[in-house]
Write an enzyme that holds these catalytic residues in place. Sequence first.
Site, mmCIF file in Angstrom:
data_model
loop_
_atom_site.group_PDB
_atom_site.id
_atom_site.type_symbol
_atom_site.label_atom_id
_atom_site.label_comp_id
_atom_site.label_asym_id
_atom_site.label_seq_id
_atom_site.Cartn_x
_atom_site.Cartn_y
_atom_site.Cartn_z
ATOM 1 N N PHE A 1 1.013 -3.407 4.232
ATOM 2 C CA PHE A 1 1.285 -4.757 4.690
ATOM 3 C C PHE A 1 2.739 -5.106 4.394
ATOM 4 O O PHE A 1 3.288 -4.733 3.367
ATOM 5 C CB PHE A 1 0.366 -5.754 3.991
ATOM 6 C CG PHE A 1 -1.041 -5.778 4.522
ATOM 7 C CD1 PHE A 1 -1.420 -4.989 5.587
ATOM 8 C CD2 PHE A 1 -1.996 -6.602 3.947
ATOM 9 C CE1 PHE A 1 -2.717 -5.005 6.078
ATOM 10 C CE2 PHE A 1 -3.302 -6.633 4.422
ATOM 11 C CZ PHE A 1 -3.665 -5.843 5.483
ATOM 12 N N HIS B 1 -2.528 8.367 6.049
ATOM 13 C CA HIS B 1 -2.902 7.081 5.455
ATOM 14 C C HIS B 1 -4.364 6.811 5.779
ATOM 15 O O HIS B 1 -5.132 6.447 4.900
ATOM 16 C CB HIS B 1 -1.996 5.973 5.993
ATOM 17 C CG HIS B 1 -2.244 4.642 5.355
ATOM 18 N ND1 HIS B 1 -1.941 4.388 4.038
ATOM 19 C CD2 HIS B 1 -2.773 3.497 5.844
ATOM 20 C CE1 HIS B 1 -2.264 3.145 3.742
ATOM 21 N NE2 HIS B 1 -2.780 2.586 4.820
ATOM 22 N N HIS C 1 -9.822 2.706 -0.369
ATOM 23 C CA HIS C 1 -8.403 2.357 -0.306
ATOM 24 C C HIS C 1 -8.048 1.535 -1.548
ATOM 25 O O HIS C 1 -8.373 0.347 -1.625
ATOM 26 C CB HIS C 1 -8.130 1.563 0.970
ATOM 27 C CG HIS C 1 -6.677 1.307 1.241
ATOM 28 N ND1 HIS C 1 -5.678 1.655 0.354
ATOM 29 C CD2 HIS C 1 -6.052 0.730 2.313
ATOM 30 C CE1 HIS C 1 -4.505 1.297 0.863
ATOM 31 N NE2 HIS C 1 -4.708 0.739 2.049
ATOM 32 N N CYS D 1 0.797 -1.225 0.000
ATOM 33 C CA CYS D 1 0.000 0.000 0.000
ATOM 34 C C CYS D 1 0.828 1.273 0.000
ATOM 35 O O CYS D 1 0.263 2.369 -0.058
ATOM 36 C CB CYS D 1 -0.954 -0.011 1.197
ATOM 37 S SG CYS D 1 -2.124 -1.375 1.137
ATOM 38 N N GLU E 1 -0.730 5.738 13.336
ATOM 39 C CA GLU E 1 -0.174 6.938 12.716
ATOM 40 C C GLU E 1 -0.454 8.194 13.526
ATOM 41 O O GLU E 1 0.324 9.149 13.458
ATOM 42 C CB GLU E 1 -0.627 7.092 11.265
ATOM 43 C CG GLU E 1 -2.075 7.340 11.012
ATOM 44 C CD GLU E 1 -2.304 7.618 9.515
ATOM 45 O OE1 GLU E 1 -1.459 8.283 8.893
ATOM 46 O OE2 GLU E 1 -3.332 7.170 8.989
ATOM 47 N N LYS F 1 -9.328 8.617 1.949
ATOM 48 C CA LYS F 1 -9.892 7.270 1.837
ATOM 49 C C LYS F 1 -11.330 7.242 2.324
ATOM 50 O O LYS F 1 -12.089 6.328 1.983
ATOM 51 C CB LYS F 1 -9.051 6.263 2.626
ATOM 52 C CG LYS F 1 -7.671 6.004 2.035
ATOM 53 C CD LYS F 1 -6.920 4.945 2.843
ATOM 54 C CE LYS F 1 -5.525 4.692 2.301
ATOM 55 N NZ LYS F 1 -4.596 5.816 2.530
#
Length: 422
Positions: free
Chosen positions: A405, A309, A346, A169, A320, A341
């Site tokens: 990931f 993110h 996403h 990502c 975060e 997002k």
Amino acid sequence: MNRRVVITGIGVVAPGGTGAKKFWDLISAGRTATRRITFFDPAPFRSQVAAECDFDPRDEGLSPQQIRRTDRSAQLALVSARECVEDSGLDLAALDPARTGAVVGSAVGCTMGLEEEYVVVSDGGRTWQVSEEYAVPHLFNYYVPSSLAAEVAWDVGAEGPVATVSTGCTSGLDSVGQAVELIAEGSADVMVAGAADAPISPITMACFDAIKATTPRNDDPSTASRPFDRTRNGFVLGEGSAMFVLEDLDHALRRGAYVYAEIAGFASRCNAFHMTGLRPDGKEMAEAIRVALARSGTAPEDIDYINAHGSGTLQNDRHETAAFKRSLGAHAYRTPVSSIKSMIGHSLGAIGSLEIAACALAMRNGMVPPTANLHTPDPDCDLDYVPLVARERRVDTVLSVGSGFGGFQSAMILRRPEGKPA
């Protein structure tokens, strides 16, 4: 050699419309483009919502041959690449092709084409030993992610450095970061760079269902993506592409190009911890932010906006939030933060590039896009997340981050080009 690198062209294909203007209109208005999946029957799946692009490659000018040989992800990349080149005003024929390159990021490559072809060659999954004689002749291109970058390079005539970056990502940030480094070191003068992913397929939905990463909130798809909200319960899968023309600043100024932003600093780190898990202290993301700030000569107090993110999973949003506090100190509490997002889902490897586009457009338009669906803040996420409505604000310096990931953490600093050199 350490040349300054700037964005002079933006191209976007995103949920809610094709083109950078439609993209900005959607996110600045706080509208959501998430809906019940229409690409296939989602009834068997735990999560049945996604952010789909209303995209027809024929309407976007791709030839029948291009459509036949390319996966949807490559088609998204081609259309956004053409827009960014047109937006930049570059005369491709006047460029030295050996000094022009392309880098395309993607987390899952040609997922849709691969799955569709597997269904055919396996007779709907009934045959264990598949027969290649039923496959399309371009199936090999689907297996090789480098075909995404090759298609873009062929389309723009790039004969210099060409690569595909696949770091989950963070691919959309990392691909642009690599292109910036190629220009800064003198290996290229112009790069077409960005990312594309089209992962909305049964196999992808099944994979995320298995680890409960996507939201099961199927009753109201428009409010399913809820970054930083106490009621969040997973992300909404999306698709899309954003591509950029990147140039050496002197090259851009000589031709009188409009400059959206300078990419002043970039860094990437890995937590070496867990394939999908995150430590709550945000240490690795904070380290990526610290290095990006240092490379750009930017102080924490210079950051005017953070593009988070903000996936909408419980652990990511807290992770975060901790990283911002750890890297920016008290200034984190004074800095507006938002997650797009919440509006476009996403799109895995593509989202980092879409977020760079959002940052550049926020700088141009003097407005911070909101975090949609943020009605009930999580007490553990106690920063200024710009809920529901966009905020007018002069934005000179932006921090954009990504988390993926595998433990990948990336950070990028964008600023107005009249700022001090990197």
